[in-house]
Structure formats: structure tokens, C-alpha cells
Design an enzyme around this catalytic site. Structure first.
Site, PDB file in Angstrom:
ATOM      1  N   LYS A 174     -13.066   0.283   0.446  1.00 17.50           N
ATOM      2  CA  LYS A 174     -12.630   1.201  -0.834  1.00 17.50           C
ATOM      3  C   LYS A 174     -13.066   0.512  -1.999  1.00 17.50           C
ATOM      4  O   LYS A 174     -13.166  -0.776  -2.006  1.00 17.50           O
ATOM      5  CB  LYS A 174     -11.422   1.903  -0.747  1.00 17.50           C
ATOM      6  N   LYS A 180      -0.505  -0.791   7.691  1.00 19.16           N
ATOM      7  CA  LYS A 180       0.637  -1.077   7.413  1.00 19.16           C
ATOM      8  C   LYS A 180       1.556  -0.621   8.492  1.00 19.16           C
ATOM      9  O   LYS A 180       1.246   0.779   8.671  1.00 19.16           O
ATOM     10  CB  LYS A 180       1.268  -0.682   6.284  1.00 19.16           C
ATOM     11  N   HIS A 182      -4.779   5.876  -0.736  1.00 11.63           N
ATOM     12  CA  HIS A 182      -3.605   5.376  -0.368  1.00 11.63           C
ATOM     13  C   HIS A 182      -2.577   6.407  -0.184  1.00 11.63           C
ATOM     14  O   HIS A 182      -1.640   6.651   0.608  1.00 11.63           O
ATOM     15  CB  HIS A 182      -2.985   3.960  -1.116  1.00 11.63           C
ATOM     16  N   LYS A 216       1.279   0.608 -12.097  1.00  7.33           N
ATOM     17  CA  LYS A 216       1.280  -0.945 -12.309  1.00  7.33           C
ATOM     18  C   LYS A 216       2.173  -1.393 -13.272  1.00  7.33           C
ATOM     19  O   LYS A 216       2.370  -0.575 -14.066  1.00  7.33           O
ATOM     20  CB  LYS A 216       0.196  -1.493 -12.493  1.00  7.33           C
TER      21      LYS A 216
HETATM   22  C1  BG6 Z   1      -5.790  -1.613  -3.495  1.00  2.00           C
HETATM   23  C2  BG6 Z   1      -5.984  -1.259  -5.011  1.00  2.00           C
HETATM   24  O1  BG6 Z   1      -6.443  -0.686  -2.922  1.00  2.00           O
HETATM   25  O2  BG6 Z   1      -4.372  -1.463  -3.242  1.00  2.00           O
HETATM   26  C3  BG6 Z   1      -5.159  -2.040  -5.903  1.00  2.00           C
HETATM   27  O3  BG6 Z   1      -7.272  -1.271  -5.563  1.00  2.00           O
HETATM   28  C4  BG6 Z   1      -3.725  -2.067  -5.458  1.00  2.00           C
HETATM   29  O4  BG6 Z   1      -4.998  -1.942  -7.343  1.00  2.00           O
HETATM   30  C5  BG6 Z   1      -3.607  -2.351  -3.861  1.00  2.00           C
HETATM   31  O5  BG6 Z   1      -3.064  -3.186  -6.164  1.00  2.00           O
HETATM   32  C6  BG6 Z   1      -2.208  -1.919  -3.301  1.00  2.00           C
HETATM   33  O6  BG6 Z   1      -1.985  -2.468  -2.101  1.00  2.00           O
HETATM   34  P1  BG6 Z   1      -0.640  -3.060  -1.515  1.00  2.00           P
HETATM   35  O7  BG6 Z   1      -0.815  -3.248  -0.239  1.00  2.00           O
HETATM   36  O8  BG6 Z   1      -0.287  -4.473  -2.489  1.00  2.00           O
HETATM   37  O9  BG6 Z   1       0.138  -1.776  -1.848  1.00  2.00           O
END
Ligand code: BG6
Length: 511
Positions: free
Chosen positions: A167, A201, A259, A359
Site C-alpha cells: 500500500k 495481525k 486498514h 496520530k
Molecule cells: C501504515 C500507515 O500502513 O500503518 C502508517 O502508512 C501507520 O501511517 C501504520 O502508522 C499503522 O500500522 P500499525 O501496524 O502500527 O497499526
């Protein structure tokens, strides 16, 4: 996902516990961050689990000027110190190769073809190649075109060729469609593995097991019993070293069509008829197609954007988004999104799905909360409540992985008092700590040809078509008061108002 699964009919699948069949893994972007942080540690975990074939070779390709020995040394550095000197590391190192190359240059691919031919002879990889695009997205289409021209994308009965695409897959619906067209001019759909690391996950995969391998939840998993669903994906990190990319993307593009949609579709989908890749993906796709698209008015009422300012996190003062490196000083890019979506089908009509992701929020926490309706008759309505309760089932994705269910209980004592208690299960307490990165299962599945955990073209496009109207309205109406939340909080006040309008509130996430 292979423990009980079979892949799509086009390829033969082996079962878990067995090492994958012979292949060469070609890592484009071999010197990059993803390779270092995730792919190499994941591959090494697969080595240790004896899930990689004896006849494996890994060919790194990038523009960095490295010798094979340099690459092998770099790889050792990406692994935990405990790996040093082990037989597994020796085994792994011997299978690592490197080729310097510019992705725009056809010579890179003719040289690659030659090298792969030699590795086939030496490692008996039988012409099976897995090409992994761990590169910046602008190279995805170009590399696939080059693979096509070099004859490296053609598979037949004797060998397979697969391509993993990271992605972001496009930056809106139109560009995602264009990328799909470009790669499908070279590859068949069954050769394309569009990755979303959330599907690697454990707890995300467990949503399906929880729902479809337990008889007690499915009968109440619908609009008769569920009031609403809240999906929270909160990060404490800022944009770190990715300011340049992030400032052109924003949280909506970065997190929602991919996600967050994975979490939503697995929560909302019907039971697939089998565990075959397309059976599962068809059900996920149906949810995406049933999501009511927001018109401009809806976007204003049902979506919220935010950008973090400076604030306190973990006892430290952290800078605002606009002061991060790579970010424009007047940037209008959002780092927080909240939305209310509705799924227009029999199971979910009238049940809102509230999403929030951002964030620099107060805590790192990802969960799906299923909020059940209040009971129809409140027998104990006159009893003093210790804490007002409704039944909530929470699937915790990270950092703690587990499931909890809250329900009412009598507080011990001579008086009738009712309180809310939790029944909870934590993965690590039950199964021990998980040292996996999440990429292990995804890499292994690509090698055995199981596409269950990967996105089909239609799913990626359906995800984008949900966020596209929001992107359009937000582009036309730039935010007026960014930054609008302080780092270390739970986002802008408008996100709370979104819930208050419906007489609801976000769950308080306890530290
Ligand atoms: C990534 C995003 O795909 O997923 C990031 O580009 C984000 O910005 C990350 O921080 C989050 O992944 P995880 O596994 O840490 O929740």
C-alpha cells in the site's frame, strides 16, 4: 491463514506446518525501510519455523551500490542480536543475493532474468518467482511493466510468478483503477497479491474464527441486538520520518480505505461458504458494496478531520504536525479522521459504524467495540448503579490483543446494587508472547498461493469509492482551523460532537 485453508483454485496449496515449495523471492526496495523493519525479520522467523523451502533464494534489488556481502551483512544487522552465529542465520545468509539496479532501466530486468536463471539451476527453485514491491508506490506500475517486457511475469503449468504490491494502492479511486489496469495488462488477477499488513495481525484474523467458530455470537450479531459499532485506531506516533509522503496523503487515504476497512468488513461480513480465498473475499467485497456512499451534505455531517498541534505525550512535549520534517508549514493535511458509516443490508440496516483513527493521540490502541442494545425491560432500574452498564464486546487488536465482554453483575453486599464487570481474554496470557511481525503469514501465504488475506482489484476500488466523496468535499472546502487538537488528546472536539448528535459517546479507552 493456511492452517485450514485452501487457496483459490488456480494454484495448488500446501498445508501449514509444511515448508513452502521452491521459489526465489525478489525484493525490490531491498535497502529500504520496510525490508529492514518487517520483511527480513519476518523471513527469518519463517526460517526458524522451518517454513521456508530448502530451495529458497532471496534476491534483493535496489539502487544502492551494495555487494552481495554488504547485503548479507546488512540483513544480519536487521535481525535480533540473538540470531547472530546461529545455524538458522548461516542457512539464511547463504541464500541472500543482491543486484544493483534502476527500476526505469530495462537492463536491470535483463540482468535480473539472467541471475534468476542461474539461481534456478543452483537452488532448484524451478522458475517460481515471488516479486515483492517494497518500494515507493510510484514504481509499482513501472516494475510490473518491466517484468512483463523481460518475460518474467509469464507463468505456466511448470512454474508460477506472483507479485506482491504494497500500500498505498493509488491515492483515490481513479488512480487505483488506473494502477489496476496497468498491472492487469501484464498479470492475471491470480498473480497479484495486494497486501494490507492489518490482515497479518493475529487478532484481525481471529475476528473470523471468533465469529464463525463459536455458535453463541452469530445469532446476536445483527441489528436486532447491536446498537452500534465503534472502530478505534489510535496511534501515539506522529509522522516520524515519513512527513514527505504523509503530507501528500493524510490519514483518510493512509488508513481508511485499507486498514480500517479490513476491520469493518471482517466485523460485518456474512459467513463465507468456505475458507477459500474467493469465498472469503466475496463476502468482504459485499460489505464494501453495501456501504452507503456519503453525499456532500453527509460528508459535512458525518465526517470529521483533525490535525495535531503540539502537546504532551508520555511526559514529553512533542511538536505539532506543521513543524514535522517534510511537512509544509501551512499544511492542511489531516492527521485524524472520524466518520459515521452505514451498511445498507438486512443484517446492519440502521446500525451505525463509527470509525476514528489518528496520530499523536493519547494512547496507542486499536479496537472494535460492539455495543449491544439496552435490555428491553429494566428490572433493576431502581437499584443504585455503581456504573451504568450496557453489554459491550471489545475485540482488542493492539497493543494488547484480546477480547472482553462487559456485563452487569450484582455487587456483593446486603443491598441490591448493580455494577459493570468484564470477562476478558488476553492472547499473551493464554498463548504466550507473540514475537511475529505479522508479515510472516502474508509472505508464507504468497509462497503457497493462498490469496485469502490479500485484496482483489474490486475490493481496493470499493474501499476507495467509500472515501472518494469525502476527499472531494474536503478538497473543495479546506479546513479553517487546523491544528484543531493537541497531541496527547483524543482528537478534535468535533469528533465528540459527531457522537453526541446521535446521543452516543466514544468509549473511554483506559490506560
Ligand atoms: C501504515 C500507515 O500502513 O500503518 C502508517 O502508512 C501507520 O501511517 C501504520 O502508522 C499503522 O500500522 P500499525 O501496524 O502500527 O497499526
Amino acid at each position: 491463514m493456511a492452517a485450514t485453508s485452501r487457496a483459490n483454485q488456480e494454484s495448488d496449496v500446501e498445508y501449514a506446518g509444511k515448508a513452502a515449495g521452491p521459489c526465489v523471492l525478489v525484493l525490490f526496495g531491498a535497502a529500504g525501510d520496510l525490508t529492514k523493519r518487517k520483511l527480513i525479520p519476518a523471513l527469518f522467523n519463517l526460517v526458524r519455523a522451518k517454513l521456508l523451502p530448502e530451495s529458497l533464494a532471496v534476491m534483493g534489488v535496489s539502487v544502492d551500490d551494495l555487494s552481495v556481502e554488504d547485503f548479507r551483512n546488512q540483513v544480519s544487522e536487521f535481525l535480533p542480536a540473538a540470531a547472530g552465529g546461529t545455524e538458522d542465520l548461516q542457512w539464511f545468509r547463504q541464500r541472500l543475493f543482491y543486484e544493483r539496479g534502476d527500476f526505469a532501466d530495462p537492463n536491470t530486468f535483463s540482468k535480473l532474468q539472467e541471475r534468476l536463471g542461474k539461481l534456478d539451476l543452483e537452488y532448484h527453485s524451478e522458475g517460481n518467482y515471488l516479486f515483492y514491491m517494497a518500494t515507493a508506490p510510484r514504481f509499482f506500475g513501472q516494475i510490473v511493466q518491466q517484468l512483463g517486457k523481460a518475460g518474467l511475469a509469464v507463468q505456466d503449468k511448470r512454474c508460477w510468478r506472483r507479485v506482491v504490491i504494497e500500500k498505498p494502492f493509488g491515492h483515490d479511486l481513479e488512480s487505483a483503477k488506473a494502477l489496476n489496469r496497468e498491472i492487469k495488462s501484464v498479470l492475471q488477477e491470480n498473480q497479484i497479491y495486494r497486501i494490507d499488513h492489518y490482515l497479518g495481525k493475529e487478532t484481525v484474523q481471529n475476528i473470523m474464527v471468533f465469529r464463525f467458530d463459536n455458535a453463541i455470537f452469530e445469532p446476536i450479531w445483527n441489528r436486532r441486538y447491536i446498537d452500534h459499532v465503534q472502530i478505534t485506531n489510535a496511534e501515539t506516533v506522529g509522522v516520524e520520518r515519513r512527513g514527505g509522503y504523509f503530507d501528500t496523503a493524510g490519514t483518510l487515504r493512509d488508513m481508511v480505505p485499507n486498514h480500517v476497512m479490513q476491520l469493518l468488513t471482517l466485523t460485518a461480513m456474512e459467513s463465507p461458504v468456505s475458507f477459500q480465498a474467493d469465498a472469503v473475499r466475496n463476502e468482504q467485497a459485499k460489505v464494501l458494496h453495501s456501504l452507503l456512499h456519503l453525499n456532500s451534505e453527509d460528508v459535512l455531517q458525518r465526517s470529521v478531520r483533525g490535525q495535531y498541534g503540539e502537546g504532551m505525550l508520555g511526559g514529553e512535549r512533542v511538536p505539532g504536525y506543521r513543524s514535522e520534517s517534510g511537512v509544509a508549514p501551512e499544511s492542511r493535511t489531516e492527521t485524524f479522521v472520524a466518520m459515521k458509516l452505514n451498511i445498507d443490508n438486512w443484517r446492519w440496516a440502521g446500525v451505525p459504524f463509527y470509525l476514528r483513527t489518528g496520530k499523536r493521540l493519547a494512547q496507542r490502541h486499536t479496537e472494535i467495540a460492539i455495543q449491544f442494545k439496552r435490555m428491553p425491560f429494566e428490572l433493576f432500574r431502581n437499584a443504585p448503579f455503581h456504573k451504568l452498564h450496557t453489554n459491550t464486546l471489545v475485540i482488542q487488536i493492539q497493543p494488547v490483543e484480546g477480547i472482553s465482554l462487559s456485563f452487569g453483575a450484582k455487587i456483593p453486599g446486603p443491598l441490591l446494587r448493580v455494577g459493570s464487570v468484564d470477562m476478558s481474554f488476553e492472547y499473551s496470557k493464554y498463548f504466550g508472547a507473540d514475537a511475529y511481525t505479522g508479515y510472516e503469514v502474508l509472505l508464507y501465504d504468497c509462497m503457497i498461493g493462498d490469496a485469502t488475506l490479500f485484496q482483489r482489484a474490486d475490493m481496493v476500488e470499493a474501499g476507495w469509492s467509500v472515501v472518494d466523496p469525502v476527499l472531494d468535499v474536503w478538497r473543495a472546502l479546506p479546513p479553517r482551523k487546523f491544528p484543531n487538537y493537541a497531541s496527547g488528546t483524543w482528537g478534535p472536539a468535533e469528533a465528540d460532537q459527531l457522537m453526541e448528535l446521535d446521543d452516543r459517546q466514544w468509549r473511554k479507552i483506559e490506560p
